[in-house]
Write a protein that holds these residues in place. Structure first.
Motif, PDB file in Angstrom:
ATOM      1  N   CYS A  47       0.850  -1.203   0.000  1.00  0.00           N
ATOM      2  CA  CYS A  47       0.000   0.000   0.000  1.00  0.00           C
ATOM      3  C   CYS A  47       0.880   1.246   0.000  1.00  0.00           C
ATOM      4  O   CYS A  47       0.764   2.108   0.877  1.00  0.00           O
ATOM      5  N   LEU A  48       1.776   1.306  -0.991  1.00  0.00           N
ATOM      6  CA  LEU A  48       2.600   2.497  -1.158  1.00  0.00           C
ATOM      7  C   LEU A  48       1.727   3.706  -1.464  1.00  0.00           C
ATOM      8  O   LEU A  48       2.069   4.839  -1.124  1.00  0.00           O
ATOM      9  N   ARG A  49       0.597   3.447  -2.136  1.00  0.00           N
ATOM     10  CA  ARG A  49      -0.452   4.459  -2.271  1.00  0.00           C
ATOM     11  C   ARG A  49      -1.591   4.036  -1.354  1.00  0.00           C
ATOM     12  O   ARG A  49      -2.085   2.910  -1.443  1.00  0.00           O
ATOM     13  N   TYR A  64      -7.871  -1.297  -2.462  1.00  0.00           N
ATOM     14  CA  TYR A  64      -6.443  -1.183  -2.745  1.00  0.00           C
ATOM     15  C   TYR A  64      -6.174  -0.492  -4.074  1.00  0.00           C
ATOM     16  O   TYR A  64      -6.988  -0.524  -4.997  1.00  0.00           O
ATOM     17  N   ASP A  65      -4.975   0.087  -4.147  1.00  0.00           N
ATOM     18  CA  ASP A  65      -4.479   0.696  -5.374  1.00  0.00           C
ATOM     19  C   ASP A  65      -3.148   0.033  -5.712  1.00  0.00           C
ATOM     20  O   ASP A  65      -2.125   0.320  -5.097  1.00  0.00           O
ATOM     21  N   ASN A  66      -3.185  -0.928  -6.639  1.00  0.00           N
ATOM     22  CA  ASN A  66      -1.977  -1.579  -7.145  1.00  0.00           C
ATOM     23  C   ASN A  66      -1.346  -2.538  -6.144  1.00  0.00           C
ATOM     24  O   ASN A  66      -0.131  -2.570  -5.969  1.00  0.00           O
ATOM     25  N   PHE A  67      -2.175  -3.364  -5.475  1.00  0.00           N
ATOM     26  CA  PHE A  67      -1.666  -4.478  -4.670  1.00  0.00           C
ATOM     27  C   PHE A  67      -1.575  -5.682  -5.607  1.00  0.00           C
ATOM     28  O   PHE A  67      -2.497  -6.494  -5.705  1.00  0.00           O
ATOM     29  N   CYS A  68      -0.447  -5.805  -6.327  1.00  0.00           N
ATOM     30  CA  CYS A  68      -0.292  -6.811  -7.374  1.00  0.00           C
ATOM     31  C   CYS A  68       1.018  -7.563  -7.183  1.00  0.00           C
ATOM     32  O   CYS A  68       2.079  -6.951  -7.038  1.00  0.00           O
ATOM     33  N   LEU A  78       3.710  -9.370  -0.880  1.00  0.00           N
ATOM     34  CA  LEU A  78       3.345  -7.999  -0.541  1.00  0.00           C
ATOM     35  C   LEU A  78       2.530  -8.007   0.739  1.00  0.00           C
ATOM     36  O   LEU A  78       1.866  -8.997   1.062  1.00  0.00           O
ATOM     37  N   ASN A  79       2.565  -6.874   1.455  1.00  0.00           N
ATOM     38  CA  ASN A  79       1.710  -6.745   2.633  1.00  0.00           C
ATOM     39  C   ASN A  79       1.217  -5.314   2.757  1.00  0.00           C
ATOM     40  O   ASN A  79       1.844  -4.372   2.255  1.00  0.00           O
ATOM     41  N   CYS A  80       0.083  -5.170   3.410  1.00  0.00           N
ATOM     42  CA  CYS A  80      -0.443  -3.853   3.760  1.00  0.00           C
ATOM     43  C   CYS A  80      -0.990  -3.941   5.178  1.00  0.00           C
ATOM     44  O   CYS A  80      -1.823  -4.804   5.474  1.00  0.00           O
ATOM     45  N   ALA A 187       2.673 -17.111 -11.907  1.00  0.00           N
ATOM     46  CA  ALA A 187       1.500 -16.878 -11.060  1.00  0.00           C
ATOM     47  C   ALA A 187       1.321 -15.381 -10.880  1.00  0.00           C
ATOM     48  O   ALA A 187       2.274 -14.600 -10.993  1.00  0.00           O
ATOM     49  N   TYR A 188       0.076 -14.999 -10.574  1.00  0.00           N
ATOM     50  CA  TYR A 188      -0.251 -13.571 -10.401  1.00  0.00           C
ATOM     51  C   TYR A 188      -1.401 -13.467  -9.409  1.00  0.00           C
ATOM     52  O   TYR A 188      -2.320 -14.295  -9.406  1.00  0.00           O
ATOM     53  N   PHE A 189      -1.334 -12.458  -8.544  1.00  0.00           N
ATOM     54  CA  PHE A 189      -2.444 -12.184  -7.624  1.00  0.00           C
ATOM     55  C   PHE A 189      -2.611 -10.684  -7.475  1.00  0.00           C
ATOM     56  O   PHE A 189      -1.633  -9.949  -7.324  1.00  0.00           O
ATOM     57  N   GLU A 190      -3.863 -10.239  -7.516  1.00  0.00           N
ATOM     58  CA  GLU A 190      -4.199  -8.831  -7.305  1.00  0.00           C
ATOM     59  C   GLU A 190      -5.307  -8.740  -6.265  1.00  0.00           C
ATOM     60  O   GLU A 190      -6.368  -9.347  -6.432  1.00  0.00           O
ATOM     61  N   ALA A 191      -5.049  -8.023  -5.172  1.00  0.00           N
ATOM     62  CA  ALA A 191      -6.065  -7.784  -4.146  1.00  0.00           C
ATOM     63  C   ALA A 191      -6.797  -6.490  -4.473  1.00  0.00           C
ATOM     64  O   ALA A 191      -6.164  -5.460  -4.729  1.00  0.00           O
ATOM     65  N   ASN A 192      -8.125  -6.541  -4.452  1.00  0.00           N
ATOM     66  CA  ASN A 192      -8.928  -5.361  -4.774  1.00  0.00           C
ATOM     67  C   ASN A 192      -9.505  -4.694  -3.533  1.00  0.00           C
ATOM     68  O   ASN A 192      -9.375  -3.480  -3.354  1.00  0.00           O
ATOM     69  N   THR A 193     -10.168  -5.473  -2.679  1.00  0.00           N
ATOM     70  CA  THR A 193     -10.779  -4.904  -1.474  1.00  0.00           C
ATOM     71  C   THR A 193     -10.527  -5.813  -0.278  1.00  0.00           C
ATOM     72  O   THR A 193     -10.359  -7.028  -0.416  1.00  0.00           O
ATOM     73  N   GLU A 194     -10.520  -5.196   0.901  1.00  0.00           N
ATOM     74  CA  GLU A 194     -10.427  -5.913   2.173  1.00  0.00           C
ATOM     75  C   GLU A 194     -11.544  -5.416   3.080  1.00  0.00           C
ATOM     76  O   GLU A 194     -11.768  -4.211   3.198  1.00  0.00           O
TER      77      GLU A 194
END
Length: 203
Positions: A47-49, A64-68, A78-80, A187-194
């Motif tokens: 969560c740099l942004r 999230y914005d760009n948790f990829c 990655l972590n936020c 592999a690829y993962f993108e988190a959108n909402t928590e």
């Protein structure tokens, strides 16, 4: 399609300084006055942004914005971490995170895995930490692409806040979501909402 998912809850040590709940504590639905969030900050390479926050303490949602993450690549984990303070509920209450839900998208090549962790603690007693862990594996022979909802439930192993005083201050809640990709192909993962669910009890 060769997907195996599981959830493991790691027990948190109970806080010895917290008063035992009264007999009717389990039936308490929560304070009549909703807590007021006074501060939200973020840390972590996921969560740099800053995420966009909506809702109150009882139903907080973070977009999230760009948790990829990608495998291979430099962002295989990655972590936020969200740091939240609230007040205004009156005296004699504790709360805990009972469930964390992350929605996103995953692409897993054969032999790859997404592992996710949610770690919860309060700054007032950072040694009392609970971690929820789950994973999705691709054990098949072809790549899978799908939307996912990662649900972590604390069950009876919740980490409780301090008991609120006359000012209704709940302490500093810290919730860290981390994802990690591993395996022998792409592999690829993108988190959108928590999204959080909160439980209350009397103390």
């Amino acid at each position: 399609m060769g997907i195996l998912s599981h959830l493991t809850v790691l027990l948190a040590v109970a806080l010895p300084s917290l008063a035992a709940p009264t007999p009717d504590a389990a039936e308490a639905s929560g304070p009549s006055v909703q807590p007021r969030i006074t501060s939200i900050t973020y840390s972590g390479n996921g969560c740099l942004r800053d995420p966009r926050h909506s809702g109150g303490l009882n139903d907080a949602t973070f977009t999230y914005d760009n948790f990829c993450m990608a495998l291979p690549g430099g962002n295989q984990t990655l972590n936020c971490e969200v740091h939240l303070q609230a007040t205004g509920v009156g005296s004699g209450w504790q709360f805990a995170l009972s469930r964390n839900q992350v929605k996103g998208f995953v692409s897993l090549g054969p032999g790859t895995q997404l592992t996710h962790f949610t770690t919860v603690y309060f700054s007032q007693n950072a040694g009392n930490t609970g971690t929820l862990r789950g994973s999705i594996e691709n054990n098949g022979g072809s790549t899978i692409h799908q939307d996912v909802t990662l649900v972590s439930t604390a069950g009876n192993n919740k980490v409780w806040s301090q008991c609120t005083g006359s000012d209704g201050y709940t302490g500093i809640l810290n919730v860290n979501f981390r994802g990690a990709l591993s395996g022998d192909s792409k592999a690829y993962f993108e988190a959108n909402t928590e999204n959080w669910d909160i439980e209350w009890r009397r103390c």
